[in-house]
Write a protein that holds these residues in place. Sequence first.
Motif, PDB file in Angstrom:
ATOM      1  N   THR A 105       0.835  -1.201   0.000  1.00  0.00           N
ATOM      2  CA  THR A 105       0.000   0.000   0.000  1.00  0.00           C
ATOM      3  C   THR A 105       0.872   1.254   0.000  1.00  0.00           C
ATOM      4  O   THR A 105       0.669   2.180  -0.800  1.00  0.00           O
ATOM      5  N   ALA A 106       1.847   1.282   0.889  1.00  0.00           N
ATOM      6  CA  ALA A 106       2.717   2.455   0.978  1.00  0.00           C
ATOM      7  C   ALA A 106       3.568   2.631  -0.274  1.00  0.00           C
ATOM      8  O   ALA A 106       3.870   3.759  -0.679  1.00  0.00           O
ATOM      9  N   LYS A 107       3.943   1.529  -0.889  1.00  0.00           N
ATOM     10  CA  LYS A 107       4.749   1.601  -2.113  1.00  0.00           C
ATOM     11  C   LYS A 107       4.003   2.326  -3.224  1.00  0.00           C
ATOM     12  O   LYS A 107       4.587   3.096  -3.994  1.00  0.00           O
ATOM     13  N   HIS A 108       2.692   2.086  -3.294  1.00  0.00           N
ATOM     14  CA  HIS A 108       1.906   2.653  -4.392  1.00  0.00           C
ATOM     15  C   HIS A 108       1.085   3.879  -3.988  1.00  0.00           C
ATOM     16  O   HIS A 108       0.405   4.455  -4.828  1.00  0.00           O
ATOM     17  N   ARG A 109       1.181   4.258  -2.710  1.00  0.00           N
ATOM     18  CA  ARG A 109       0.586   5.507  -2.239  1.00  0.00           C
ATOM     19  C   ARG A 109       1.646   6.232  -1.413  1.00  0.00           C
ATOM     20  O   ARG A 109       1.604   6.220  -0.179  1.00  0.00           O
ATOM     21  N   PRO A 110       2.621   6.863  -2.076  1.00  0.00           N
ATOM     22  CA  PRO A 110       3.719   7.495  -1.334  1.00  0.00           C
ATOM     23  C   PRO A 110       3.280   8.646  -0.441  1.00  0.00           C
ATOM     24  O   PRO A 110       4.077   9.134   0.367  1.00  0.00           O
ATOM     25  N   ASP A 111       2.011   9.070  -0.549  1.00  0.00           N
ATOM     26  CA  ASP A 111       1.520  10.141   0.319  1.00  0.00           C
ATOM     27  C   ASP A 111       1.087   9.634   1.687  1.00  0.00           C
ATOM     28  O   ASP A 111       0.834  10.430   2.593  1.00  0.00           O
ATOM     29  N   VAL A 112       0.973   8.300   1.873  1.00  0.00           N
ATOM     30  CA  VAL A 112       0.475   7.772   3.139  1.00  0.00           C
ATOM     31  C   VAL A 112       1.614   7.190   3.968  1.00  0.00           C
ATOM     32  O   VAL A 112       2.689   6.875   3.454  1.00  0.00           O
ATOM     33  N   THR A 113       1.359   7.045   5.279  1.00  0.00           N
ATOM     34  CA  THR A 113       2.299   6.390   6.187  1.00  0.00           C
ATOM     35  C   THR A 113       1.544   5.316   6.953  1.00  0.00           C
ATOM     36  O   THR A 113       0.304   5.338   7.022  1.00  0.00           O
ATOM     37  N   ALA A 114       2.291   4.397   7.535  1.00  0.00           N
ATOM     38  CA  ALA A 114       1.643   3.294   8.242  1.00  0.00           C
ATOM     39  C   ALA A 114       2.471   2.853   9.432  1.00  0.00           C
ATOM     40  O   ALA A 114       3.695   3.027   9.472  1.00  0.00           O
ATOM     41  N   LEU A 115       1.783   2.261  10.402  1.00  0.00           N
ATOM     42  CA  LEU A 115       2.407   1.541  11.497  1.00  0.00           C
ATOM     43  C   LEU A 115       1.965   0.097  11.361  1.00  0.00           C
ATOM     44  O   LEU A 115       0.765  -0.197  11.321  1.00  0.00           O
ATOM     45  N   ALA A 116       2.926  -0.823  11.236  1.00  0.00           N
ATOM     46  CA  ALA A 116       2.629  -2.243  11.092  1.00  0.00           C
ATOM     47  C   ALA A 116       3.022  -2.959  12.374  1.00  0.00           C
ATOM     48  O   ALA A 116       4.136  -2.777  12.876  1.00  0.00           O
ATOM     49  N   ALA A 117       2.118  -3.779  12.913  1.00  0.00           N
ATOM     50  CA  ALA A 117       2.347  -4.400  14.220  1.00  0.00           C
ATOM     51  C   ALA A 117       2.111  -5.901  14.168  1.00  0.00           C
ATOM     52  O   ALA A 117       1.269  -6.399  13.411  1.00  0.00           O
ATOM     53  N   ASP A 118       2.861  -6.610  14.996  1.00  0.00           N
ATOM     54  CA  ASP A 118       2.687  -8.053  15.108  1.00  0.00           C
ATOM     55  C   ASP A 118       3.225  -8.483  16.467  1.00  0.00           C
ATOM     56  O   ASP A 118       4.085  -7.804  17.055  1.00  0.00           O
ATOM     57  N   LEU A 119       2.750  -9.617  16.952  1.00  0.00           N
ATOM     58  CA  LEU A 119       3.235 -10.148  18.225  1.00  0.00           C
ATOM     59  C   LEU A 119       4.515 -10.952  18.044  1.00  0.00           C
ATOM     60  O   LEU A 119       5.309 -11.098  18.967  1.00  0.00           O
ATOM     61  N   SER A 120       4.736 -11.470  16.824  1.00  0.00           N
ATOM     62  CA  SER A 120       5.873 -12.337  16.552  1.00  0.00           C
ATOM     63  C   SER A 120       7.134 -11.534  16.238  1.00  0.00           C
ATOM     64  O   SER A 120       7.150 -10.735  15.301  1.00  0.00           O
ATOM     65  N   ASP A 121       8.197 -11.775  16.992  1.00  0.00           N
ATOM     66  CA  ASP A 121       9.471 -11.114  16.715  1.00  0.00           C
ATOM     67  C   ASP A 121      10.007 -11.526  15.348  1.00  0.00           C
ATOM     68  O   ASP A 121      10.563 -10.705  14.616  1.00  0.00           O
ATOM     69  N   GLY A 122       9.848 -12.803  15.003  1.00  0.00           N
ATOM     70  CA  GLY A 122      10.321 -13.276  13.713  1.00  0.00           C
ATOM     71  C   GLY A 122       9.600 -12.624  12.558  1.00  0.00           C
ATOM     72  O   GLY A 122      10.217 -12.246  11.551  1.00  0.00           O
ATOM     73  N   ALA A 123       8.285 -12.478  12.677  1.00  0.00           N
ATOM     74  CA  ALA A 123       7.512 -11.828  11.623  1.00  0.00           C
ATOM     75  C   ALA A 123       7.911 -10.370  11.487  1.00  0.00           C
ATOM     76  O   ALA A 123       8.050  -9.856  10.365  1.00  0.00           O
ATOM     77  N   LEU A 124       8.092  -9.675  12.594  1.00  0.00           N
ATOM     78  CA  LEU A 124       8.486  -8.268  12.538  1.00  0.00           C
ATOM     79  C   LEU A 124       9.850  -8.089  11.878  1.00  0.00           C
ATOM     80  O   LEU A 124      10.044  -7.168  11.069  1.00  0.00           O
ATOM     81  N   ALA A 125      10.788  -8.972  12.186  1.00  0.00           N
ATOM     82  CA  ALA A 125      12.104  -8.887  11.560  1.00  0.00           C
ATOM     83  C   ALA A 125      11.995  -9.084  10.058  1.00  0.00           C
ATOM     84  O   ALA A 125      12.635  -8.381   9.265  1.00  0.00           O
ATOM     85  N   LEU A 126      11.153 -10.031   9.653  1.00  0.00           N
ATOM     86  CA  LEU A 126      10.952 -10.303   8.236  1.00  0.00           C
ATOM     87  C   LEU A 126      10.280  -9.122   7.548  1.00  0.00           C
ATOM     88  O   LEU A 126      10.652  -8.725   6.432  1.00  0.00           O
ATOM     89  N   ALA A 127       9.278  -8.541   8.199  1.00  0.00           N
ATOM     90  CA  ALA A 127       8.572  -7.389   7.623  1.00  0.00           C
ATOM     91  C   ALA A 127       9.513  -6.206   7.434  1.00  0.00           C
ATOM     92  O   ALA A 127       9.447  -5.501   6.418  1.00  0.00           O
ATOM     93  N   LYS A 128      10.401  -5.988   8.394  1.00  0.00           N
ATOM     94  CA  LYS A 128      11.380  -4.903   8.253  1.00  0.00           C
ATOM     95  C   LYS A 128      12.302  -5.150   7.069  1.00  0.00           C
ATOM     96  O   LYS A 128      12.624  -4.232   6.304  1.00  0.00           O
ATOM     97  N   GLU A 129      12.717  -6.395   6.881  1.00  0.00           N
ATOM     98  CA  GLU A 129      13.550  -6.736   5.722  1.00  0.00           C
ATOM     99  C   GLU A 129      12.795  -6.483   4.425  1.00  0.00           C
ATOM    100  O   GLU A 129      13.363  -5.986   3.443  1.00  0.00           O
ATOM    101  N   ASN A 130      11.511  -6.829   4.401  1.00  0.00           N
ATOM    102  CA  ASN A 130      10.718  -6.637   3.193  1.00  0.00           C
ATOM    103  C   ASN A 130      10.506  -5.163   2.871  1.00  0.00           C
ATOM    104  O   ASN A 130      10.495  -4.772   1.703  1.00  0.00           O
ATOM    105  N   ALA A 131      10.339  -4.355   3.904  1.00  0.00           N
ATOM    106  CA  ALA A 131      10.205  -2.913   3.666  1.00  0.00           C
ATOM    107  C   ALA A 131      11.481  -2.365   3.047  1.00  0.00           C
ATOM    108  O   ALA A 131      11.446  -1.594   2.079  1.00  0.00           O
ATOM    109  N   ALA A 132      12.624  -2.769   3.588  1.00  0.00           N
ATOM    110  CA  ALA A 132      13.898  -2.292   3.051  1.00  0.00           C
ATOM    111  C   ALA A 132      14.120  -2.788   1.634  1.00  0.00           C
ATOM    112  O   ALA A 132      14.565  -2.030   0.756  1.00  0.00           O
TER     113      ALA A 132
END
Length: 266
Positions: free
Chosen positions: A119-146
């Motif tokens: 969503t953020a990739k195709h709407r550069p005017d918006v910002t987001a906070l992404a949350a999860d309980l899993s540390d592994g998922a959050l680490a993966l999501a950060k890698e995907n954002a980068a």
Amino acid sequence: MTYAALKAALQAAGVENFEGEARILLEEFARATPADLCSGRDFSDARLADALARRQAHEPLQYILGKWAFYKEEYRVSPDCLIPRADTELLVETLLRRLPRGARFLDLCTGSGCIAISTAKHRPDVTALAADLSDGALALAKENAAANRVSSVGFRKLDVTSPSPLDERFDCIVSNPPYIRTDALGTLAPELAFEPRMALDGGDDGLRFYRAILEHFAANRKDGGFFLFEFGFDQQEDAAALAARHELSFEPLFDLGGNFRAAVIA
């Protein structure tokens, strides 16, 4: 191993799309070209043999590859997160269309981060906070954002079954939470046993996490904002009743096959 032999091995293991998966495995692990597939060439290779053995054991193709396409991006995936599925692209399409300019949204149970990042990739005017309980998922999501060069999404560890710790309000709260009934987990395809149970188990009626989000995060929705949830195809009646109990409107969303898939609740 030839293309024909690989197809036969996958078919014998009960892989539905054995032809397509054989081609993907050969392209990924043997660098085969379309011409190679028709040549009868032997592609014997240790990496290919290992990938075949894993797939014969019903490990999902996406985890074997370590990546998967979603919307217009590619995402790294692992057993730390739910595999992104084409059905969830409906949430991205809805966000792209409905978010007001300059919006900020909250993505709960983000997993690989695919909803927030695409969503953020195709709407550069918006910002987001992404949350999860899993540390592994959050680490993966950060890698995907980068990897997708998206810097407008922040990340936070958060348990949606507890009261919200957030003091800000969002134009949209989106989530693809666990929604499979606990008693149905044992009846699912064997591939799903490799995906994290915490991303699948929606409680006795499949609605545990929707109830929690509507209860704990209502104050984080701006006036005029909306919730956007993915549901199971057979949950429309229950979803509508849940929205009604919270005195919220309910707008069902359907996939290209006409099946109930998501809802805007406001």
